[in-house]
Design a protein around this motif. Structure first.
Motif, PDB file in Angstrom:
ATOM      1  N   UNK A  53      18.222  15.532 -53.183  1.00  0.00           N
ATOM      2  CA  UNK A  53      17.195  14.506 -53.327  1.00  0.00           C
ATOM      3  C   UNK A  53      17.557  13.458 -54.362  1.00  0.00           C
ATOM      4  N   UNK A  54      18.314  13.858 -55.378  1.00  0.00           N
ATOM      5  CA  UNK A  54      18.729  12.893 -56.409  1.00  0.00           C
ATOM      6  C   UNK A  54      19.602  11.809 -55.792  1.00  0.00           C
ATOM      7  N   UNK A  55      20.630  12.226 -55.048  1.00  0.00           N
ATOM      8  CA  UNK A  55      21.548  11.258 -54.461  1.00  0.00           C
ATOM      9  C   UNK A  55      20.908  10.501 -53.295  1.00  0.00           C
ATOM     10  N   UNK A  56      19.990  11.153 -52.572  1.00  0.00           N
ATOM     11  CA  UNK A  56      19.294  10.440 -51.501  1.00  0.00           C
ATOM     12  C   UNK A  56      18.424   9.339 -52.084  1.00  0.00           C
ATOM     13  N   UNK A  57      17.758   9.638 -53.198  1.00  0.00           N
ATOM     14  CA  UNK A  57      16.934   8.619 -53.851  1.00  0.00           C
ATOM     15  C   UNK A  57      17.766   7.440 -54.318  1.00  0.00           C
ATOM     16  N   UNK A  58      18.911   7.724 -54.930  1.00  0.00           N
ATOM     17  CA  UNK A  58      19.790   6.645 -55.388  1.00  0.00           C
ATOM     18  C   UNK A  58      20.311   5.833 -54.208  1.00  0.00           C
ATOM     19  N   UNK A  59      20.670   6.512 -53.128  1.00  0.00           N
ATOM     20  CA  UNK A  59      21.219   5.833 -51.960  1.00  0.00           C
ATOM     21  C   UNK A  59      20.182   4.912 -51.324  1.00  0.00           C
ATOM     22  N   UNK A  60      18.939   5.379 -51.205  1.00  0.00           N
ATOM     23  CA  UNK A  60      17.892   4.552 -50.599  1.00  0.00           C
ATOM     24  C   UNK A  60      17.628   3.305 -51.437  1.00  0.00           C
ATOM     25  N   UNK A  61      17.680   3.426 -52.762  1.00  0.00           N
ATOM     26  CA  UNK A  61      17.493   2.255 -53.630  1.00  0.00           C
ATOM     27  C   UNK A  61      18.656   1.289 -53.469  1.00  0.00           C
ATOM     28  N   UNK A  62      19.880   1.817 -53.460  1.00  0.00           N
ATOM     29  CA  UNK A  62      21.068   0.962 -53.367  1.00  0.00           C
ATOM     30  C   UNK A  62      21.151   0.226 -52.034  1.00  0.00           C
ATOM     31  N   UNK A  63      20.680   0.877 -50.945  1.00  0.00           N
ATOM     32  CA  UNK A  63      20.728   0.259 -49.616  1.00  0.00           C
ATOM     33  C   UNK A  63      19.503  -0.608 -49.352  1.00  0.00           C
ATOM     34  N   UNK A  64      18.587  -0.652 -50.319  1.00  0.00           N
ATOM     35  CA  UNK A  64      17.380  -1.472 -50.202  1.00  0.00           C
ATOM     36  C   UNK A  64      16.623  -1.157 -48.911  1.00  0.00           C
ATOM     37  N   UNK A  65      16.410   0.138 -48.665  1.00  0.00           N
ATOM     38  CA  UNK A  65      15.674   0.561 -47.477  1.00  0.00           C
ATOM     39  C   UNK A  65      14.184   0.273 -47.666  1.00  0.00           C
ATOM     40  N   UNK A  66      13.393   0.581 -46.657  1.00  0.00           N
ATOM     41  CA  UNK A  66      11.948   0.374 -46.744  1.00  0.00           C
ATOM     42  C   UNK A  66      11.384   1.143 -47.937  1.00  0.00           C
ATOM     43  N   UNK A  67      10.370   0.537 -48.581  1.00  0.00           N
ATOM     44  CA  UNK A  67       9.802   1.138 -49.794  1.00  0.00           C
ATOM     45  C   UNK A  67       9.353   2.583 -49.573  1.00  0.00           C
ATOM     46  N   UNK A  68       8.689   2.895 -48.437  1.00  0.00           N
ATOM     47  CA  UNK A  68       8.317   4.314 -48.230  1.00  0.00           C
ATOM     48  C   UNK A  68       9.527   5.246 -48.239  1.00  0.00           C
ATOM     49  N   UNK A  69      10.664   4.771 -47.713  1.00  0.00           N
ATOM     50  CA  UNK A  69      11.865   5.609 -47.705  1.00  0.00           C
ATOM     51  C   UNK A  69      12.473   5.743 -49.093  1.00  0.00           C
ATOM     52  N   UNK A  70      12.135   4.825 -50.004  1.00  0.00           N
ATOM     53  CA  UNK A  70      12.602   4.929 -51.388  1.00  0.00           C
ATOM     54  C   UNK A  70      11.725   5.901 -52.171  1.00  0.00           C
ATOM     55  N   UNK A  71      10.425   5.892 -51.871  1.00  0.00           N
ATOM     56  CA  UNK A  71       9.490   6.780 -52.579  1.00  0.00           C
ATOM     57  C   UNK A  71       9.691   8.232 -52.158  1.00  0.00           C
ATOM     58  N   UNK A  72       9.958   8.433 -50.870  1.00  0.00           N
ATOM     59  CA  UNK A  72      10.026   9.788 -50.315  1.00  0.00           C
ATOM     60  C   UNK A  72      10.996  10.725 -51.038  1.00  0.00           C
ATOM     61  N   UNK A  73      12.257  10.313 -51.324  1.00  0.00           N
ATOM     62  CA  UNK A  73      13.173  11.251 -51.980  1.00  0.00           C
ATOM     63  C   UNK A  73      12.700  11.694 -53.364  1.00  0.00           C
ATOM     64  N   UNK A  74      11.955  10.817 -54.046  1.00  0.00           N
ATOM     65  CA  UNK A  74      11.472  11.187 -55.378  1.00  0.00           C
ATOM     66  C   UNK A  74      10.452  12.334 -55.283  1.00  0.00           C
ATOM     67  N   UNK A  75       9.545  12.225 -54.308  1.00  0.00           N
ATOM     68  CA  UNK A  75       8.560  13.300 -54.105  1.00  0.00           C
ATOM     69  C   UNK A  75       9.242  14.574 -53.613  1.00  0.00           C
ATOM     70  N   UNK A  76      10.200  14.407 -52.717  1.00  0.00           N
ATOM     71  CA  UNK A  76      10.938  15.551 -52.176  1.00  0.00           C
ATOM     72  C   UNK A  76      11.664  16.300 -53.294  1.00  0.00           C
ATOM     73  N   UNK A  77      12.289  15.546 -54.183  1.00  0.00           N
ATOM     74  CA  UNK A  77      13.025  16.141 -55.299  1.00  0.00           C
ATOM     75  C   UNK A  77      12.070  16.892 -56.237  1.00  0.00           C
TER      76      UNK A  77
END
Length: 312
Positions: A53-77
């Motif tokens: 979840x740590x690296x997924x969160x970083x990856x979603x931020x770096x790829x500038x994905x949809x905001x819900x997809x950026x929030x999700x890894x943080x909750x998952x982690x």
């Protein structure tokens, strides 16, 4: 107009997927708390998912994905860390203070590592290299998929799917489908790494669902057979005394054979029993060693866990 429609679909599916993946571990946390036991739930899976979840969160931020997809890894982690803390308390018998301390340290570690990875990747991108960003996506996909392997081992060990909330698996699988659809309708470049990460999780969870329906019925039959066997083993010498007529002719033989004896009528008296008991040689009872007591206690805990199977 097509781009707008794709953008709307991307955000709708992304939001639905983020909602599912933000709360998917809550049913598991609730079930573990209610049962006060995490037997059958892999702590290794939760720890690996926390790291993924740590690296997924970083990856979603770096790829500038949809905001819900950026929030999700943080909750998952965060939920992975909480569920792992429950295994420390219920399975490894650590104190609640110890588990809370480990969780707090894990949160600080995750936040620091994710922030450092994002800043490092952006610095590398400024120099024209996307290797750090790609590495985050690869690590998250590998760890999230590999995290389900320890859970499959738990299924193999118990020959059943126990301790795992089927509601958690269902919500997680649905979240993976929605997140994949969000990527499909993305107006930008299709993200293959994120799609693989979501799709592999869905496939593994469908496999666990199938194993549940294949293995758990026979597991329940084995547990019922074991319970009946234990009840028969507990059957011993019983002496029932009532006020009816006497039906015993040679009670001494009954005692020597170790059979059940029924004494009816106070007129029989109890003198014959004293003589019969004194004629029976009582073997010396060997006291178990400390190692034997530990082994017996461990086996008893293991069997108690097996008996706590709950059909969802």
């Amino acid at each position: 107009m097509t781009v707008i429609a794709n953008h709307v679909a991307e955000n709708v599916f992304g939001t639905l997927g983020a909602i599912c993946w933000s709360v998917q571990l809550l049913p598991q946390v609730w079930k573990s708390w209610r049962r006060k036991d995490t037997a059958g739930l892999s702590s290794a899976m939760l720890l690996i998912w926390f790291l993924g979840g740590i690296w997924l969160g970083a990856y979603c931020v770096l790829k500038d994905l949809a905001i819900p997809l950026i929030v999700q890894p943080q909750c998952f982690c965060a939920l992975s860390a909480i569920a792992y803390a429950q295994t420390l308390v219920y399975d490894k018998r650590k104190s609640t203070t110890y588990a809370v301390s480990v969780t707090a340290i894990a949160f600080l570690f995750a936040g620091g590592l994710e922030a450092a990875w994002i800043f490092g990747a952006r610095a590398a991108e400024a120099r024209g290299s996307n290797g750090v960003t790609t590495a985050a996506g690869v690590l998250s996909a590998v760890l999230i998929a590999a995290g389900l392997l320890p859970q499959l081992y738990e299924v193999y060990k118990y020959k059943a799917v126990i301790g795992v909330s089927l509601v958690f698996l269902g919500v997680d699988a649905i979240g993976g489908v929605f997140s994949t659809l969000s990527l499909v309708f993305s107006a930008g470049e299709f993200d293959t790494l994120a799609c693989c990460s979501y799709a592999i999780v869905v496939l593994f969870e469908l496999l666990i669902f199938a194993l549940y329906f294949l293995l758990n019925p026979s597991h329940l039959r084995r547990m019922e057979a074991r319970r009946l066997s234990d009840e028969e083993a507990l059957a011993g010498v019983t002496i029932n005394s009532t006020s009816a007529m006497s039906e015993i002719t040679k009670p001494e033989e009954g005692l020597k054979r170790g059979r059940s004896i029924t004494v009816r009528g106070p007129e029989m008296g109890m003198g014959w029993m004293d003589e019969a008991v004194s004629a029976v040689e009582v073997p010396e009872v060997k006291r178990p060693t400390s190692a034997e007591r530990r082994d017996e206690s461990a086996e008893r805990r293991r069997m108690n866990r097996l008996e706590k199977v709950e059909l969802q």
